[in-house]
Design a protein around this motif. Sequence first.
Motif, mmCIF file in Angstrom:
data_model
loop_
_atom_site.group_PDB
_atom_site.id
_atom_site.type_symbol
_atom_site.label_atom_id
_atom_site.label_comp_id
_atom_site.label_asym_id
_atom_site.label_seq_id
_atom_site.Cartn_x
_atom_site.Cartn_y
_atom_site.Cartn_z
ATOM 1 N N PHE A 18 0.850 -1.201 0.000
ATOM 2 C CA PHE A 18 0.000 0.000 0.000
ATOM 3 C C PHE A 18 0.885 1.249 0.000
ATOM 4 O O PHE A 18 0.658 2.195 -0.758
ATOM 5 C CB PHE A 18 -0.845 -0.013 1.281
ATOM 6 N N LEU A 19 1.924 1.247 0.872
ATOM 7 C CA LEU A 19 2.817 2.397 1.012
ATOM 8 C C LEU A 19 3.700 2.579 -0.218
ATOM 9 O O LEU A 19 4.025 3.710 -0.601
ATOM 10 C CB LEU A 19 3.713 2.212 2.250
ATOM 11 N N ALA A 20 4.091 1.452 -0.842
ATOM 12 C CA ALA A 20 5.044 1.503 -1.960
ATOM 13 C C ALA A 20 4.519 2.312 -3.140
ATOM 14 O O ALA A 20 5.295 2.882 -3.911
ATOM 15 C CB ALA A 20 5.388 0.081 -2.412
ATOM 16 N N GLU A 21 3.198 2.385 -3.261
ATOM 17 C CA GLU A 21 2.628 3.152 -4.382
ATOM 18 C C GLU A 21 2.887 4.648 -4.246
ATOM 19 O O GLU A 21 2.831 5.378 -5.217
ATOM 20 C CB GLU A 21 1.107 2.896 -4.444
ATOM 21 N N LYS A 22 3.190 5.092 -2.993
ATOM 22 C CA LYS A 22 3.368 6.538 -2.757
ATOM 23 C C LYS A 22 4.775 6.904 -2.285
ATOM 24 O O LYS A 22 5.089 8.077 -2.143
ATOM 25 C CB LYS A 22 2.376 7.006 -1.669
ATOM 26 N N ALA A 23 5.626 5.906 -1.974
ATOM 27 C CA ALA A 23 6.957 6.182 -1.411
ATOM 28 C C ALA A 23 8.041 5.957 -2.458
ATOM 29 O O ALA A 23 7.820 5.332 -3.492
ATOM 30 C CB ALA A 23 7.203 5.277 -0.206
ATOM 31 N N ARG A 24 9.252 6.459 -2.151
ATOM 32 C CA ARG A 24 10.390 6.175 -3.040
ATOM 33 C C ARG A 24 10.856 4.744 -2.834
ATOM 34 O O ARG A 24 11.087 4.005 -3.779
ATOM 35 C CB ARG A 24 11.536 7.164 -2.738
ATOM 36 N N LYS A 25 10.959 4.321 -1.551
ATOM 37 C CA LYS A 25 11.449 2.976 -1.236
ATOM 38 C C LYS A 25 10.800 2.497 0.055
ATOM 39 O O LYS A 25 10.662 3.267 1.010
ATOM 40 C CB LYS A 25 12.975 3.023 -1.047
ATOM 41 N N VAL A 26 10.394 1.231 0.071
ATOM 42 C CA VAL A 26 9.823 0.639 1.285
ATOM 43 C C VAL A 26 10.624 -0.608 1.657
ATOM 44 O O VAL A 26 10.916 -1.446 0.791
ATOM 45 C CB VAL A 26 8.332 0.257 1.083
ATOM 46 N N TYR A 27 10.993 -0.715 2.928
ATOM 47 C CA TYR A 27 11.648 -1.910 3.459
ATOM 48 C C TYR A 27 10.688 -2.565 4.453
ATOM 49 O O TYR A 27 10.222 -1.908 5.391
ATOM 50 C CB TYR A 27 12.946 -1.551 4.187
#
Length: 453
Positions: A321-330
């Motif tokens: 969900f977050l990856a669609e709006k962030a530069r990078k998700v870990y």
Amino acid sequence: MLKKGDIVQVKIEDMGNDGEGIGRAEGFTLFIKDAVIGDTVQALVMKMKKTYGYARLMEVTEPSPDRVTPACPVARQCGGCQLQSMSYEKQLEFKENKIANHLRRIGKFEEIPMEPIIGMEHPFGYRNKAQFPVGRNKEGKLVAGFYAGRTHSIIDNRKCILGVPENEIILEKVLSFMEEYAIEPYNEETGTGLVRHILTRYGFRTKQIMVCLIINGKVLPHKDKLTESLCQIPGMTSISLNVNMEKTNVILGREIISLWGQTYIEDYIGDVKYQISPLSFYQVNPVQTEKLYGQALEYAGLTGGETVWDLYCGIGTISLFLAEKARKVYGVEIVPEAIEDARNNARINGIHNAEFYVGKAEEVLPRKYREEGITADVIVVDPPRKGCDESLLETIVQMAPEKVVYVSCDSATLARDLRYLCDRGYELRRCRGVDQFGETVHVETVTLLVRKG
């Protein structure tokens, strides 16, 4: 002086965290299950301590204006729902107060930036997963349903109104199969018998159905007959066995044996597709989960340039969900199979800016921070009921992200952890309850912490 066996009249003035009514009689506080705020009841004293006691509801002599007739005929015996006797509006008020009280009492917050709780449009039929224990009742009849509160006595209930209608059809077919071929349910006392639980999952958007029998063995006699019967149900996608031969209260074992179809079903939260296996942790209320994650995303306030850590990420539900709006998700999760699922879910959604690591968040995060210099603009945590490990909270403070979004299924441990972070440079800016579990006492909470100056 009140004693066990006394019958008393009590006006219910409050409710405890577990949904029990609270009133006073002869100077003692009494906790009375199934009583609602505003009720006047007759109750039988069951157990007394120095200043308080427990009593059983015998009769509602004057019902509360918020009392309703439970929709389920076995609501009182079954341990699954605690609030069915209370109007849904009052349930939401109870949950909002529960969060606020924990933040005040445990977190020592004086000003709580509470936003209105997000309720459900339909507080029944919302669960996409159910686990039904199987056994025999006192008359020797084969039963499946749910455990009575605080016991392992099975209340026969094939028509749970929190679940989907397909569950009843599945249970009828499995129990008929067991009767026809003399397949015994598991007996907890003796450790004998074969079928322990029947697990079902349902894709709300895809209409795909999973059935998994948890068995005390590795072989199910006449399994082809069962699959033939279950395959008559429209939407049947996955039929499997889960092996659990331990003498334990833990429902699922580690080994899955596929009997028919895929080893998973698929469903969506928002536009993100997820593959869900019998062992996957996946939120049980997909409609409200979309609202919950939407709220977390709003609190994160992502603009596209942020590095985000999602701790306790499970199969990647929030991460993607977050990856669609962030530069990078870990994402970090201790369960290896969950991380495999998370990587797979990223692949099937064409998401390339999410990386997942197996391990304890409190070990992985400091290592990546120290050895690789990976920092965070936003950290999202969605821990289990026990909350965050203190060493993880310590690492969050060291990494000093601008924002921490904390999603919690237990507002008591949430309050404790927020106090730790707010004593070390953070400020509680926003807080909102999301009702994922209508008719029960459980509630999810989303909070936003922002680093001070």
